[in-house]
Design a protein around this motif. Structure first.
Motif, PDB file in Angstrom:
ATOM      1  N   LEU A 163     -15.994 -45.931-107.315  1.00 21.17           N
ATOM      2  CA  LEU A 163     -14.554 -45.575-107.128  1.00 21.17           C
ATOM      3  C   LEU A 163     -14.378 -44.530-108.372  1.00 21.17           C
ATOM      4  O   LEU A 163     -13.529 -43.849-108.088  1.00 21.17           O
ATOM      5  CB  LEU A 163     -13.748 -46.734-107.247  1.00 21.17           C
ATOM      6  N   ILE A 164     -14.994 -44.638-109.445  1.00 19.10           N
ATOM      7  CA  ILE A 164     -14.696 -43.870-110.646  1.00 19.10           C
ATOM      8  C   ILE A 164     -15.069 -42.421-110.246  1.00 19.10           C
ATOM      9  O   ILE A 164     -14.547 -41.561-110.182  1.00 19.10           O
ATOM     10  CB  ILE A 164     -15.290 -44.304-111.875  1.00 19.10           C
ATOM     11  N   TYR A 165     -16.420 -42.343-109.742  1.00 19.16           N
ATOM     12  CA  TYR A 165     -17.048 -40.986-109.306  1.00 19.16           C
ATOM     13  C   TYR A 165     -16.193 -40.160-108.051  1.00 19.16           C
ATOM     14  O   TYR A 165     -16.118 -39.344-108.128  1.00 19.16           O
ATOM     15  CB  TYR A 165     -18.228 -41.151-108.678  1.00 19.16           C
ATOM     16  N   ALA A 166     -15.374 -41.245-107.309  1.00 19.40           N
ATOM     17  CA  ALA A 166     -14.834 -40.778-106.335  1.00 19.40           C
ATOM     18  C   ALA A 166     -13.407 -40.431-106.584  1.00 19.40           C
ATOM     19  O   ALA A 166     -12.511 -39.979-105.940  1.00 19.40           O
ATOM     20  CB  ALA A 166     -14.738 -41.731-105.057  1.00 19.40           C
ATOM     21  N   GLY A 167     -12.956 -40.625-108.076  1.00 16.42           N
ATOM     22  CA  GLY A 167     -11.905 -40.299-108.727  1.00 16.42           C
ATOM     23  C   GLY A 167     -10.596 -41.059-108.120  1.00 16.42           C
ATOM     24  O   GLY A 167      -9.497 -40.672-107.894  1.00 16.42           O
ATOM     25  N   ILE A 168     -10.733 -42.366-107.842  1.00 22.15           N
ATOM     26  CA  ILE A 168      -9.699 -43.166-107.661  1.00 22.15           C
ATOM     27  C   ILE A 168      -8.920 -43.475-108.482  1.00 22.15           C
ATOM     28  O   ILE A 168      -9.645 -43.951-109.702  1.00 22.15           O
ATOM     29  CB  ILE A 168     -10.398 -44.475-106.666  1.00 22.15           C
ATOM     30  N   ALA A 169      -7.353 -43.678-108.567  1.00 19.88           N
ATOM     31  CA  ALA A 169      -6.813 -44.082-109.469  1.00 19.88           C
ATOM     32  C   ALA A 169      -7.092 -45.492-110.075  1.00 19.88           C
ATOM     33  O   ALA A 169      -7.517 -46.262-109.407  1.00 19.88           O
ATOM     34  CB  ALA A 169      -5.132 -44.073-109.140  1.00 19.88           C
ATOM     35  N   LYS A 170      -6.903 -45.888-111.793  1.00 17.07           N
ATOM     36  CA  LYS A 170      -7.351 -46.910-112.080  1.00 17.07           C
ATOM     37  C   LYS A 170      -6.810 -48.496-111.472  1.00 17.07           C
ATOM     38  O   LYS A 170      -7.350 -49.241-111.312  1.00 17.07           O
ATOM     39  CB  LYS A 170      -6.852 -46.964-113.514  1.00 17.07           C
ATOM     40  N   ASP A 171      -5.721 -48.392-111.336  1.00 19.87           N
ATOM     41  CA  ASP A 171      -4.923 -49.624-110.804  1.00 19.87           C
ATOM     42  C   ASP A 171      -5.548 -49.917-109.231  1.00 19.87           C
ATOM     43  O   ASP A 171      -5.747 -51.245-108.937  1.00 19.87           O
ATOM     44  CB  ASP A 171      -3.361 -49.934-110.954  1.00 19.87           C
ATOM     45  N   LEU A 174     -20.501 -51.538-101.015  1.00 17.34           N
ATOM     46  CA  LEU A 174     -19.662 -51.634-100.112  1.00 17.34           C
ATOM     47  C   LEU A 174     -18.074 -51.087-100.564  1.00 17.34           C
ATOM     48  O   LEU A 174     -17.323 -50.855 -99.566  1.00 17.34           O
ATOM     49  CB  LEU A 174     -19.301 -53.262 -99.574  1.00 17.34           C
ATOM     50  N   VAL A 175     -17.896 -50.952-101.644  1.00 17.28           N
ATOM     51  CA  VAL A 175     -16.530 -50.885-102.146  1.00 17.28           C
ATOM     52  C   VAL A 175     -15.829 -49.699-101.821  1.00 17.28           C
ATOM     53  O   VAL A 175     -14.627 -49.371-101.741  1.00 17.28           O
ATOM     54  CB  VAL A 175     -16.503 -50.941-104.029  1.00 17.28           C
ATOM     55  N   ASN A 176     -16.709 -48.503-101.404  1.00 17.32           N
ATOM     56  CA  ASN A 176     -16.195 -47.476-100.991  1.00 17.32           C
ATOM     57  C   ASN A 176     -16.062 -47.222 -99.691  1.00 17.32           C
ATOM     58  O   ASN A 176     -15.961 -45.931 -99.115  1.00 17.32           O
ATOM     59  CB  ASN A 176     -17.124 -46.215-101.602  1.00 17.32           C
ATOM     60  N   ASN A 177     -16.229 -48.259 -98.839  1.00 15.59           N
ATOM     61  CA  ASN A 177     -16.288 -48.089 -97.430  1.00 15.59           C
ATOM     62  C   ASN A 177     -17.100 -47.067 -96.911  1.00 15.59           C
ATOM     63  O   ASN A 177     -16.467 -46.136 -95.870  1.00 15.59           O
ATOM     64  CB  ASN A 177     -14.780 -47.942 -96.851  1.00 15.59           C
ATOM     65  N   PRO A 178     -18.423 -46.846 -97.247  1.00 11.22           N
ATOM     66  CA  PRO A 178     -19.140 -45.880 -96.642  1.00 11.22           C
ATOM     67  C   PRO A 178     -19.292 -45.968 -95.382  1.00 11.22           C
ATOM     68  O   PRO A 178     -19.313 -46.847 -94.615  1.00 11.22           O
ATOM     69  CB  PRO A 178     -20.522 -46.066 -97.411  1.00 11.22           C
ATOM     70  N   ALA A 179     -19.876 -44.697 -94.647  1.00  7.81           N
ATOM     71  CA  ALA A 179     -20.232 -44.738 -93.262  1.00  7.81           C
ATOM     72  C   ALA A 179     -21.274 -45.301 -92.829  1.00  7.81           C
ATOM     73  O   ALA A 179     -21.791 -45.536 -91.793  1.00  7.81           O
ATOM     74  CB  ALA A 179     -19.767 -43.260 -92.780  1.00  7.81           C
ATOM     75  N   ILE A 180     -22.432 -45.312 -93.886  1.00  7.23           N
ATOM     76  CA  ILE A 180     -23.770 -45.596 -93.668  1.00  7.23           C
ATOM     77  C   ILE A 180     -24.204 -46.507 -94.945  1.00  7.23           C
ATOM     78  O   ILE A 180     -23.907 -46.383 -96.160  1.00  7.23           O
ATOM     79  CB  ILE A 180     -24.865 -44.441 -93.954  1.00  7.23           C
ATOM     80  N   ALA A 210     -23.652 -30.883-103.624  1.00  4.98           N
ATOM     81  CA  ALA A 210     -23.273 -31.369-102.265  1.00  4.98           C
ATOM     82  C   ALA A 210     -24.248 -32.716-101.881  1.00  4.98           C
ATOM     83  O   ALA A 210     -23.353 -33.263-101.263  1.00  4.98           O
ATOM     84  CB  ALA A 210     -23.728 -30.240-101.065  1.00  4.98           C
ATOM     85  N   LEU A 211     -25.341 -32.993-102.269  1.00  4.40           N
ATOM     86  CA  LEU A 211     -26.174 -34.033-102.187  1.00  4.40           C
ATOM     87  C   LEU A 211     -25.302 -35.305-102.815  1.00  4.40           C
ATOM     88  O   LEU A 211     -25.364 -36.288-102.110  1.00  4.40           O
ATOM     89  CB  LEU A 211     -27.418 -34.012-102.577  1.00  4.40           C
ATOM     90  N   ALA A 212     -24.927 -35.115-104.026  1.00  3.29           N
ATOM     91  CA  ALA A 212     -24.162 -36.064-104.815  1.00  3.29           C
ATOM     92  C   ALA A 212     -22.817 -36.471-104.132  1.00  3.29           C
ATOM     93  O   ALA A 212     -22.735 -37.688-103.871  1.00  3.29           O
ATOM     94  CB  ALA A 212     -23.749 -35.671-106.052  1.00  3.29           C
ATOM     95  N   ALA A 213     -22.051 -35.316-103.281  1.00  8.36           N
ATOM     96  CA  ALA A 213     -20.959 -35.789-102.809  1.00  8.36           C
ATOM     97  C   ALA A 213     -21.313 -36.480-101.501  1.00  8.36           C
ATOM     98  O   ALA A 213     -20.587 -37.723-101.281  1.00  8.36           O
ATOM     99  CB  ALA A 213     -20.247 -34.542-102.593  1.00  8.36           C
ATOM    100  N   ILE A 214     -22.235 -36.363-100.611  1.00  9.10           N
ATOM    101  CA  ILE A 214     -22.704 -37.139 -99.606  1.00  9.10           C
ATOM    102  C   ILE A 214     -23.035 -38.522 -99.994  1.00  9.10           C
ATOM    103  O   ILE A 214     -22.657 -39.504 -99.506  1.00  9.10           O
ATOM    104  CB  ILE A 214     -24.013 -36.390 -98.867  1.00  9.10           C
ATOM    105  N   ARG A 215     -23.856 -38.524-101.036  1.00  9.77           N
ATOM    106  CA  ARG A 215     -24.327 -39.876-101.622  1.00  9.77           C
ATOM    107  C   ARG A 215     -23.162 -40.720-102.110  1.00  9.77           C
ATOM    108  O   ARG A 215     -22.994 -41.870-101.643  1.00  9.77           O
ATOM    109  CB  ARG A 215     -25.249 -39.682-102.818  1.00  9.77           C
ATOM    110  N   ASN A 216     -22.267 -40.048-102.610  1.00  9.86           N
ATOM    111  CA  ASN A 216     -21.108 -41.029-103.011  1.00  9.86           C
ATOM    112  C   ASN A 216     -19.983 -41.428-101.995  1.00  9.86           C
ATOM    113  O   ASN A 216     -19.570 -42.637-102.130  1.00  9.86           O
ATOM    114  CB  ASN A 216     -20.411 -40.121-104.225  1.00  9.86           C
ATOM    115  N   ARG A 217     -19.676 -40.622-101.047  1.00  6.27           N
ATOM    116  CA  ARG A 217     -18.893 -40.613-100.101  1.00  6.27           C
ATOM    117  C   ARG A 217     -19.381 -41.590 -98.914  1.00  6.27           C
ATOM    118  O   ARG A 217     -18.702 -42.416 -98.211  1.00  6.27           O
ATOM    119  CB  ARG A 217     -17.796 -39.530 -99.778  1.00  6.27           C
ATOM    120  N   GLU A 218     -20.549 -40.830 -98.342  1.00  5.21           N
ATOM    121  CA  GLU A 218     -20.866 -41.458 -97.210  1.00  5.21           C
ATOM    122  C   GLU A 218     -21.825 -42.547 -97.170  1.00  5.21           C
ATOM    123  O   GLU A 218     -22.114 -43.419 -96.055  1.00  5.21           O
ATOM    124  CB  GLU A 218     -21.849 -40.209 -96.626  1.00  5.21           C
TER     125      GLU A 218
END
Ligand SMILES: Nc1ncnc2c1ncn2[C@@H]1O[C@H](COP(=O)(O)OP(=O)(O)OP(=O)(O)O)[C@@H](O)[C@H]1O
Ligand SMILES: Nc1ncnc2c1ncn2[C@@H]1O[C@H](COP(=O)(O)OP(=O)(O)OP(=O)(O)O)[C@@H](O)[C@H]1O
Ligand SMILES: [Mg+2]
Ligand SMILES: [Mg+2]
Lengths: 227, 227
Positions: free
Chosen positions: A108-116, A156-162, A76-84
């Motif tokens: 973006l790899i951690y967040a499972g975003i497609a390669k292109d 900045l690449v993942n447009n995090p909220a914090i 849960a901590l890793a998910a918050i860290r990665n997305r937020e």
């Protein structure tokens, strides 16, 4: 968003204990723009590492988005860290064997975003920090300031909220610093929370609130009257 | 002391070539106090690495104390580097497995100084940068600014005749920066040569001459009228 209740962090060195934080109480709401200042060794990076769930306090309560961080499972901590949270480390922490583009694609790899899509977004982030022409360079093939900007693009690449940025302009000239701060200002104006550690007054001036640490304690916490 | 004659440094990246320095002519005499400024990626660190005999130019002539660096044997270069030059790297380059004291003692070990004198001089150097209480900490047990100050102490411990400092105050608050610059001012007032890369105007203001690089070339070279 972020609540520190009597947070203490101490390190044991043989028989001694070093108190990096000595009971910090601090609340930061969503959408705030806060600068953290203070002398070298006063606990700024320690505070940011705990905020970013990269380190745990020795005692006290850290509450992030209403959840007690101490009670959360690692996933849960890793998910918050990665997305937020987008984190810019004081020491950059780039992966030496990867080039600038791959380093920026990592979240973006951690967040499972497609390669292109990953590649497109990573190039856009590098372009926004003025480094489109260095995407194939590895960290040791770039200057100090260029590496710092790659670390900013990655945050900045993942447009995090914090955004948690620890001395993001320490190695940058005034023009490049101004470009980076304009990026942070824009992110803040969209409603995100931005927290920046800096020792330069003109950088802190972008924020709306200035928190000063001294010897592991909050020394002052004032509103910036004229940003 | 230091003479650059049409110094070019380029890196080959696959089919492209990156020109870090594009023909730099620069002479610095013994006892000068020079600041080097310029945008991120303009060639400042590349210039300093060649000056400190840590890197070699692609073409052109580097003359140090009357000797052509290109013609010198490795041992002769290492001897000059060790006795004459104190180098503060932009990335600190501390040895992670050693504590602050051992890191600062390193140049004294190369110079063959006896163990008890080594320890005394290293402790004095750490005290002069305000870190007597961190001598047993390893780099990952110190803050960013503390690591930077250990790197400065290591550069000064051998009382070198030439100081080359690459962004020595990048991670330091204004009070700690002022303390470090006071050390450099004192070293200069004893007749040594001090060359400092910085992007902060108030740091450059300590020097007597300000050289600005742009895109790998010397853009301006002016005397500081009112230090
Ligand atoms: N090993 C390398 N391979 C390819 N290019 C390199 C290499 N090292 C440096 N460069 C390039 O050479 C240029 C000059 O780098 P240098 O480190 O001298 O800049 P700088 O002025 O110190 O910048 P900063 O203020 O960001 O530290 C940069 O554009 C950088 O990308
Ligand atoms: N692993 C550790 N072991 C022991 N002491 C530590 C460790 N990490 C940090 N410290 C100490 O904790 C204190 C706070 O460090 P921190 O990195 O938070 O400071 P900072 O305010 O970020 O300083 P700077 O401006 O120099 O980056 C420092 O005095 C440091 O020596
Ligand atoms: Mg820090
Ligand atoms: Mg540099």
């Amino acid at each position: 968003v972020i609540e520190f209740k009597s947070i203490v962090k101490s390190y044991t060195m043989g028989l001694q204990a070093v108190q990096a934080l000595r009971g910090v109480n601090l609340t930061i709401k969503r959408g705030e723009y806060v600068a953290i200042m203070g002398p070298s060794g006063s606990g700024k990076s320690t505070l940011m590492n705990i905020m970013g769930c990269l380190d745990t306090p020795t005692s006290g309560d850290y509450i992030l988005n209403g959840h007690h961080a101490a009670g959360m499972a690692d996933e849960a901590l890793a998910a918050i860290r990665n997305r937020e949270i987008g984190f810019v480390f004081q020491t950059f922490n780039l992966l030496q064997q990867y080039n600038a583009l791959d380093n920026v694609m990592l979240p973006l790899i951690y967040a499972g975003i497609a390669k292109d899509i990953r590649r497109e977004r990573a190039l856009a982030a590098l372009t926004s920090v003025g480094l489109a022409d260095r995407f194939s360079h590895k960290p040791n093939e770039m200057s100090g300031g260029q590496r710092q900007r790659v670390a900013i693009a990655r945050a900045l690449v993942n447009n995090p909220a914090i955004i948690l940025a620890d001395e993001p302009t320490g190695n940058l000239d005034s023009k490049t610093s101004a470009d980076i701060m304009a990026l942070f200002d824009e992110i803040w104006s969209k409603g995100n929370t931005v927290i920046v550690v800096t020792h330069e007054d003109d950088i802190a001036h972008h924020a709306r609130r200035i928190v000063r640490l001294h010897d592991g304690m909050v020394f002052s916490d004032i509103v910036n009257e004229n940003p």
